[in-house]
Scaffold this motif. Structure first.
Motif, mmCIF file in Angstrom:
data_model
loop_
_atom_site.group_PDB
_atom_site.id
_atom_site.type_symbol
_atom_site.label_atom_id
_atom_site.label_comp_id
_atom_site.label_asym_id
_atom_site.label_seq_id
_atom_site.Cartn_x
_atom_site.Cartn_y
_atom_site.Cartn_z
ATOM 1 N N GLN A 117 -2.968 15.052 -3.527
ATOM 2 C CA GLN A 117 -2.124 14.439 -2.175
ATOM 3 C C GLN A 117 -0.730 14.331 -3.325
ATOM 4 O O GLN A 117 0.962 14.884 -2.623
ATOM 5 C CB GLN A 117 -2.619 13.194 -2.033
ATOM 6 N N ASP A 165 -16.412 -0.536 -5.670
ATOM 7 C CA ASP A 165 -16.371 0.624 -4.130
ATOM 8 C C ASP A 165 -16.572 2.236 -4.588
ATOM 9 O O ASP A 165 -15.411 2.469 -5.314
ATOM 10 C CB ASP A 165 -15.085 0.650 -4.037
ATOM 11 N N LYS A 189 -8.527 15.011 3.198
ATOM 12 C CA LYS A 189 -7.391 14.455 2.194
ATOM 13 C C LYS A 189 -6.746 15.765 1.230
ATOM 14 O O LYS A 189 -5.859 15.476 1.406
ATOM 15 C CB LYS A 189 -7.388 13.333 2.058
ATOM 16 N N ARG A 224 -8.770 12.943 -4.656
ATOM 17 C CA ARG A 224 -7.802 12.584 -3.769
ATOM 18 C C ARG A 224 -5.975 12.553 -3.604
ATOM 19 O O ARG A 224 -5.026 13.079 -2.986
ATOM 20 C CB ARG A 224 -8.210 12.340 -1.865
ATOM 21 N N PHE A 225 -5.252 11.839 -3.984
ATOM 22 C CA PHE A 225 -3.916 10.801 -4.422
ATOM 23 C C PHE A 225 -3.780 11.696 -5.766
ATOM 24 O O PHE A 225 -2.792 11.910 -5.216
ATOM 25 C CB PHE A 225 -4.361 9.153 -5.386
ATOM 26 N N ASN A 265 -1.251 1.730 -5.439
ATOM 27 C CA ASN A 265 -0.820 0.784 -4.353
ATOM 28 C C ASN A 265 -1.132 -0.422 -4.690
ATOM 29 O O ASN A 265 -1.382 -0.987 -3.183
ATOM 30 C CB ASN A 265 -3.141 1.818 -3.865
ATOM 31 N N ARG A 307 -13.858 4.957 -3.801
ATOM 32 C CA ARG A 307 -13.311 4.532 -5.136
ATOM 33 C C ARG A 307 -12.697 6.027 -5.942
ATOM 34 O O ARG A 307 -11.506 6.221 -5.956
ATOM 35 C CB ARG A 307 -12.155 3.612 -6.079
ATOM 36 N N GLY A 316 0.749 -1.111 0.061
ATOM 37 C CA GLY A 316 -0.101 -0.111 0.280
ATOM 38 C C GLY A 316 0.849 0.937 0.765
ATOM 39 O O GLY A 316 2.054 1.053 -0.804
ATOM 40 N N GLY A 317 0.031 2.061 0.690
ATOM 41 C CA GLY A 317 0.521 3.345 0.689
ATOM 42 C C GLY A 317 2.200 3.890 0.858
ATOM 43 O O GLY A 317 2.708 4.636 0.409
ATOM 44 N N ARG A 336 -7.472 -6.831 -5.798
ATOM 45 C CA ARG A 336 -8.982 -6.544 -4.643
ATOM 46 C C ARG A 336 -8.076 -4.759 -4.676
ATOM 47 O O ARG A 336 -9.194 -3.947 -4.121
ATOM 48 C CB ARG A 336 -8.939 -6.873 -3.168
ATOM 49 N N ARG A 337 -7.028 -4.040 -4.411
ATOM 50 C CA ARG A 337 -6.620 -2.627 -4.361
ATOM 51 C C ARG A 337 -6.885 -1.548 -5.757
ATOM 52 O O ARG A 337 -7.383 -2.192 -6.213
ATOM 53 C CB ARG A 337 -4.843 -3.195 -4.113
ATOM 54 N N ASP A 338 -7.314 -0.693 -5.699
ATOM 55 C CA ASP A 338 -8.068 0.553 -6.078
ATOM 56 C C ASP A 338 -7.169 0.422 -7.302
ATOM 57 O O ASP A 338 -7.768 0.877 -7.999
ATOM 58 C CB ASP A 338 -8.397 1.646 -4.919
ATOM 59 N N ARG A 392 -11.032 8.527 -3.961
ATOM 60 C CA ARG A 392 -9.855 8.092 -3.665
ATOM 61 C C ARG A 392 -9.079 8.737 -4.733
ATOM 62 O O ARG A 392 -8.017 9.109 -4.318
ATOM 63 C CB ARG A 392 -9.849 6.704 -2.914
ATOM 64 N N ARG A 405 4.491 2.534 -2.031
ATOM 65 C CA ARG A 405 4.269 4.005 -3.216
ATOM 66 C C ARG A 405 4.625 4.485 -2.019
ATOM 67 O O ARG A 405 5.411 5.941 -2.900
ATOM 68 C CB ARG A 405 2.755 4.000 -3.196
HETATM 69 P P1 ATP Z 1 -2.177 7.200 2.963
HETATM 70 O O1 ATP Z 1 -2.069 6.596 4.034
HETATM 71 O O2 ATP Z 1 -1.414 7.383 2.406
HETATM 72 O O3 ATP Z 1 -3.266 8.085 3.040
HETATM 73 P P2 ATP Z 1 -3.020 4.311 1.872
HETATM 74 O O4 ATP Z 1 -2.767 3.932 -0.086
HETATM 75 O O5 ATP Z 1 -2.145 4.232 2.796
HETATM 76 O O6 ATP Z 1 -2.726 6.353 1.150
HETATM 77 P P3 ATP Z 1 -4.999 3.886 2.938
HETATM 78 O O7 ATP Z 1 -5.867 4.790 2.524
HETATM 79 O O8 ATP Z 1 -4.037 4.106 4.030
HETATM 80 O O9 ATP Z 1 -4.391 4.656 1.636
HETATM 81 O O10 ATP Z 1 -5.344 2.292 2.715
HETATM 82 C C1 ATP Z 1 -4.064 1.658 2.475
HETATM 83 C C2 ATP Z 1 -4.230 0.592 1.029
HETATM 84 O O11 ATP Z 1 -5.638 -0.477 1.212
HETATM 85 C C3 ATP Z 1 -4.220 1.637 -0.215
HETATM 86 O O12 ATP Z 1 -2.652 1.716 -0.955
HETATM 87 C C4 ATP Z 1 -5.233 0.493 -0.832
HETATM 88 O O13 ATP Z 1 -4.031 -0.417 -1.333
HETATM 89 C C5 ATP Z 1 -6.127 -0.874 0.088
HETATM 90 N N1 ATP Z 1 -7.190 0.392 -0.326
HETATM 91 C C6 ATP Z 1 -7.489 1.208 0.469
HETATM 92 N N2 ATP Z 1 -8.966 1.592 0.612
HETATM 93 C C7 ATP Z 1 -9.105 1.009 -0.113
HETATM 94 C C8 ATP Z 1 -10.897 1.092 -0.843
HETATM 95 N N3 ATP Z 1 -11.717 1.351 -1.023
HETATM 96 N N4 ATP Z 1 -10.075 -0.092 -2.236
HETATM 97 C C9 ATP Z 1 -9.218 -0.826 -2.459
HETATM 98 N N5 ATP Z 1 -8.416 -0.589 -1.887
HETATM 99 C C10 ATP Z 1 -8.285 0.069 -1.319
#
Ligand code: ATP
Ligand code: MG
Length: 402
Positions: free
Chosen positions: A171, A158, A205, A167-168, A120, A161, A30-31, A114-116, A164, A34
């Motif tokens: 950010q 979802d 955010k 917002r990304f 990420n 997203r 995840g974040g 499954r990630r967005d 999201r 990245r």
């Molecule tokens: P940050 O923490 O800098 O805001 P992040 O990428 O860590 O960014 P989070 O919301 O903490 O964002 O989510 C962590 C991880 O979980 C994401 O990087 C993504 O892989 C996954 N994720 C979070 N929300 C979703 C979603 N709604 N659908 C799919 N994957 C998601």
């Protein structure tokens, strides 16, 4: 200490090693991956593991079960917290809110699917080796936000997203890839199914992001604006702040001071924010209006503003007026020169007032007089000295029966 690869991820790598020694598998995901790969500051480190939450609870000493049903626990390690989530897939999402079922799986690749967004959906093992089935690294290099797989389907699963994505963009100052962008434009309406609390988290955010101007433009251009309470009645481009705002009270004070018909209460209600946010927004708004009436920091404004809001207030003024980079230092300096810091510092207290008017029955006139006195002292109409105040109060002679 330092901000090298080793020092950032040391504890996370130790956690992974521990899991491996117990026969499991784990990656940083995840974040944080990245942000590390894009050279940005790394925030919270999330870990994905093949092991179910019950196993993680056995392996580590301090585990807080924050979301067992989704497979998430919080592990305290080396003074920090790490979210460990079991590899999982999600199916269903018939109500646009929760997946119908969460299934734990044994393969990191299934979890990444499954990630967005592709940026990420990258995993990193404890040797720094990358698992990147969707070319997330390439996307980061191109500063591109790409849905994993078919964007239309992913936003239907979802709709949050879509928020999201913008917002990304704010950010990270990234672009949204055109297919992903188009599918937001086509189905922005799905956002109406998402709880306002989740939208609020992404929205703030977005305001905090260094690319907030781009973010606000995308909100408008992609048709997401109608689903954002109160903001939907404002031209977000014409009212763009000069600098980014960092908290909801700042955002609310910013708009209600000039651009919004609605008041603080309606904003707080619309976004389902806390009473605390409401109080802070009200204090900031009052300060901002006083500042604009006088075109400067007045003693009364400074006296009234709670000190924990100084940074917020300084940002607000800069967001409104552009000038005055040093406003925070100015506030902190001028505050020290106020005649008093609080009502208890007044050289003349209610008991002195009662002694001065022994025949007056107690009543609201006491607090009314004290309020006027407080204002007079803070604004240097009267010096904070007993005799001077006594003289001033006597001249002023409070009414006997108000
Ligand atoms: P940050 O923490 O800098 O805001 P992040 O990428 O860590 O960014 P989070 O919301 O903490 O964002 O989510 C962590 C991880 O979980 C994401 O990087 C993504 O892989 C996954 N994720 C979070 N929300 C979703 C979603 N709604 N659908 C799919 N994957 C998601
Ligand atoms: Mg995160």
């Amino acid at each position: 200490m330092g901000t090298t690869f080793e020092s950032i991820f040391r504890s996370a790598f130790a956690i992974i090693e521990e899991i491996e020694q117990h026969g499991g598998e784990a990656y940083i995901v995840g974040g944080s991956v990245r942000d590390y790969l894009s050279g940005s500051e790394v925030g919270d480190i999330d870990i994905a593991s093949s092991e179910p939450p019950e196993r993680i609870q056995e392996i580590f000493e301090k585990v807080i079960p924050v979301g067992i049903e989704h497979g998430t626990v919080l592990v305290r390690y080396g003074g920090e917290s790490y979210e460990i989530t079991t590899y999982r897939t999600e199916k269903g999402y018939q109500d646009y809110r929760h997946p119908d079922e969460v299934t734990f799986v044994r393969d990191i690749n299934e979890d990444l699917a499954r990630r967005d967004f592709t940026m990420n959906a990258i995993a990193m093992d404890r040797y720094g080796q990358i698992v990147d089935p969707y070319k997330g690294r390439k996307a980061i290099e191109n500063k591109e936000i790409n849905a994993v797989g078919n964007p239309t389907e992913r936003f239907q699963e979802d709709p949050l997203r879509m928020m999201r994505a913008v917002r990304f963009a704010s950010q990270l100052n990234f672009f949204i890839e055109s297919r992903t962008k188009l599918s937001i434009l086509k189905q922005a309406e799905l956002l109406s199914h998402i709880s306002i609390e989740r939208i609020a988290e992404e929205t703030i955010k977005l305001y905090k992001g260094k690319g907030f101007k781009l973010g606000l433009k995308l909100i408008t251009d992609l048709g997401l604006k109608p689903y954002l309470p109160q903001l939907n009645k404002i031209d977000l481009i014409k009212t763009i702040p000069y600098i980014s705002l960092q908290t909801w009270p700042e955002v609310i004070a910013y708009y209600t001071s000039e651009y919004s018909e609605a008041g603080v209460k309606e904003w707080v209600k619309g976004w389902k924010l806390s009473k605390r946010s409401q109080r802070n927004a009200e204090a900031l708004l009052e300060g901002l209006l006083e500042y604009e009436r006088n075109s400067k920091l007045t003693p009364w404004l400074l006296y009234q503003l709670p000190s924990h809001l100084y940074p917020s207030f300084a940002r607000l003024i800069r967001a409104r007026t552009k000038m005055d980079d040093h406003i925070l230092q100015k506030i902190e300096k001028e505050i020290l020169h106020l005649p008093i810091q609080a009502r208890k510092d007044l050289a003349f207290q209610p008991k002195d007032l009662l002694l001065l008017y022994p025949d007056h029955p107690k009543g609201p006139w006491i607090s009314e007089t004290m309020e006027k006195l407080e204002y007079a002292v803070v604004t240097s109409v009267v010096p904070n000295e007993f005799e001077k105040i006594k003289e001033w109060v006597s001249k002023w002679n409070p009414p006997a029966n108000s």
